[in-house]
Design a protein around this motif. Sequence first.
Motif, PDB file in Angstrom:
ATOM      1  N   SER A   1       0.808  -1.229   0.000  1.00 45.94           N
ATOM      2  CA  SER A   1       0.000   0.000   0.000  1.00 45.94           C
ATOM      3  C   SER A   1       0.835   1.269   0.000  1.00 45.94           C
ATOM      4  N   CYS A   2       2.172   1.149  -0.034  1.00 41.26           N
ATOM      5  CA  CYS A   2       3.004   2.360  -0.148  1.00 41.26           C
ATOM      6  C   CYS A   2       4.198   2.100  -1.069  1.00 41.26           C
TER       7      CYS A   2
ATOM      8  N   ILE B   1       7.621   8.424   0.026  1.00 42.25           N
ATOM      9  CA  ILE B   1       7.048   8.205  -1.297  1.00 42.25           C
ATOM     10  C   ILE B   1       5.665   8.858  -1.331  1.00 42.25           C
ATOM     11  N   LYS B   2       5.291   9.396  -2.489  1.00 48.16           N
ATOM     12  CA  LYS B   2       3.980  10.032  -2.611  1.00 48.16           C
ATOM     13  C   LYS B   2       2.964   9.014  -3.123  1.00 48.16           C
ATOM     14  N   ILE B   3       1.942   8.768  -2.308  1.00 51.86           N
ATOM     15  CA  ILE B   3       0.877   7.828  -2.646  1.00 51.86           C
ATOM     16  C   ILE B   3      -0.459   8.552  -2.558  1.00 51.86           C
ATOM     17  N   ASN B   4      -1.209   8.561  -3.661  1.00 52.55           N
ATOM     18  CA  ASN B   4      -2.522   9.226  -3.702  1.00 52.55           C
ATOM     19  C   ASN B   4      -2.461  10.678  -3.231  1.00 52.55           C
TER      20      ASN B   4
ATOM     21  N   VAL C   1       4.150   9.467   2.288  1.00 54.18           N
ATOM     22  CA  VAL C   1       4.189   8.374   3.262  1.00 54.18           C
ATOM     23  C   VAL C   1       5.641   8.163   3.660  1.00 54.18           C
ATOM     24  N   GLY C   2       5.930   8.248   4.959  1.00 53.35           N
ATOM     25  CA  GLY C   2       7.302   8.073   5.427  1.00 53.35           C
ATOM     26  C   GLY C   2       7.656   6.601   5.559  1.00 53.35           C
TER      27      GLY C   2
ATOM     28  N   LYS D   1      -1.966   0.616   4.817  1.00 53.26           N
ATOM     29  CA  LYS D   1      -3.314   1.204   4.828  1.00 53.26           C
ATOM     30  C   LYS D   1      -4.309   0.234   4.207  1.00 53.26           C
ATOM     31  N   GLU D   2      -5.457   0.111   4.853  1.00 50.15           N
ATOM     32  CA  GLU D   2      -6.576  -0.652   4.290  1.00 50.15           C
ATOM     33  C   GLU D   2      -7.854   0.094   4.626  1.00 50.15           C
TER      34      GLU D   2
END
Length: 230
Positions: free
Chosen positions: A43-44, A70-73, A77-78, A138-139
């Motif tokens: 998820s990341c 990293i950039k997610i959505n 996210v660290g 993440k879920e």
Amino acid sequence: MEFQEKLIHGTLIKRYKRFLADVKLDNGEEVTAHCTNSGSMKSCLKNGAEVYLTPVTDPKRKTRFTWEMIKINGDWVGINTGNPNKLAFEAISRGEIPGLENYTAVKREVKFGDSRFDVFAENESKKCFVEVKNVTLKEGKFALFPDAVTTRGQKHLKTLMEVKKQGLRAVMLYIVQRSDVEIFAPAMEIDPDYAKALKEAVLNGVEVIAMQAKVTPEKIELVKKLPVKI
């Protein structure tokens, strides 16, 4: 926690061998960065996503960069698993974590038996051992831990129970390094044994605190306490 150096921007080509990631920098150069996260990073992890790296000057290091986020959505996210320990130490020292205020002495990496806990805090009346974990999975609205089976994590929970038995305070602190979640819970489907051990630890007096962090290329800061569902 402020970054001491300006981070280097790029895009993720791929992560491999768990601890390595190839990144294309904005100037076109392709580099290999160290990935501190040994988990699945489910998820990341997205090839082609924006990332930020820390430059490394240590001549003994094989890789010249450490992968930080990293950039997610649309959100950062660290993923550097070393940062939550720094965040926890700073925040507990300043009394900024609800439930962990008013400690006059705070230390990192303190031994208890054959284990070593991330943070030890004390004042005139209390002694407290804190184990810190990085959370990125993440879920839906849930932040989950772990993202891969962790026997080491189970050992930490058992040792926290021993801490509690000896009349000391024992805290499991989860640092959630993403902003797009609302509740923390154990990842039952990924590691049911860890989820069971966490529930047992809570029944035996181990406290669980989940703190959400706002991650940016300039700094990472704890912003709020998340509800916990076990």
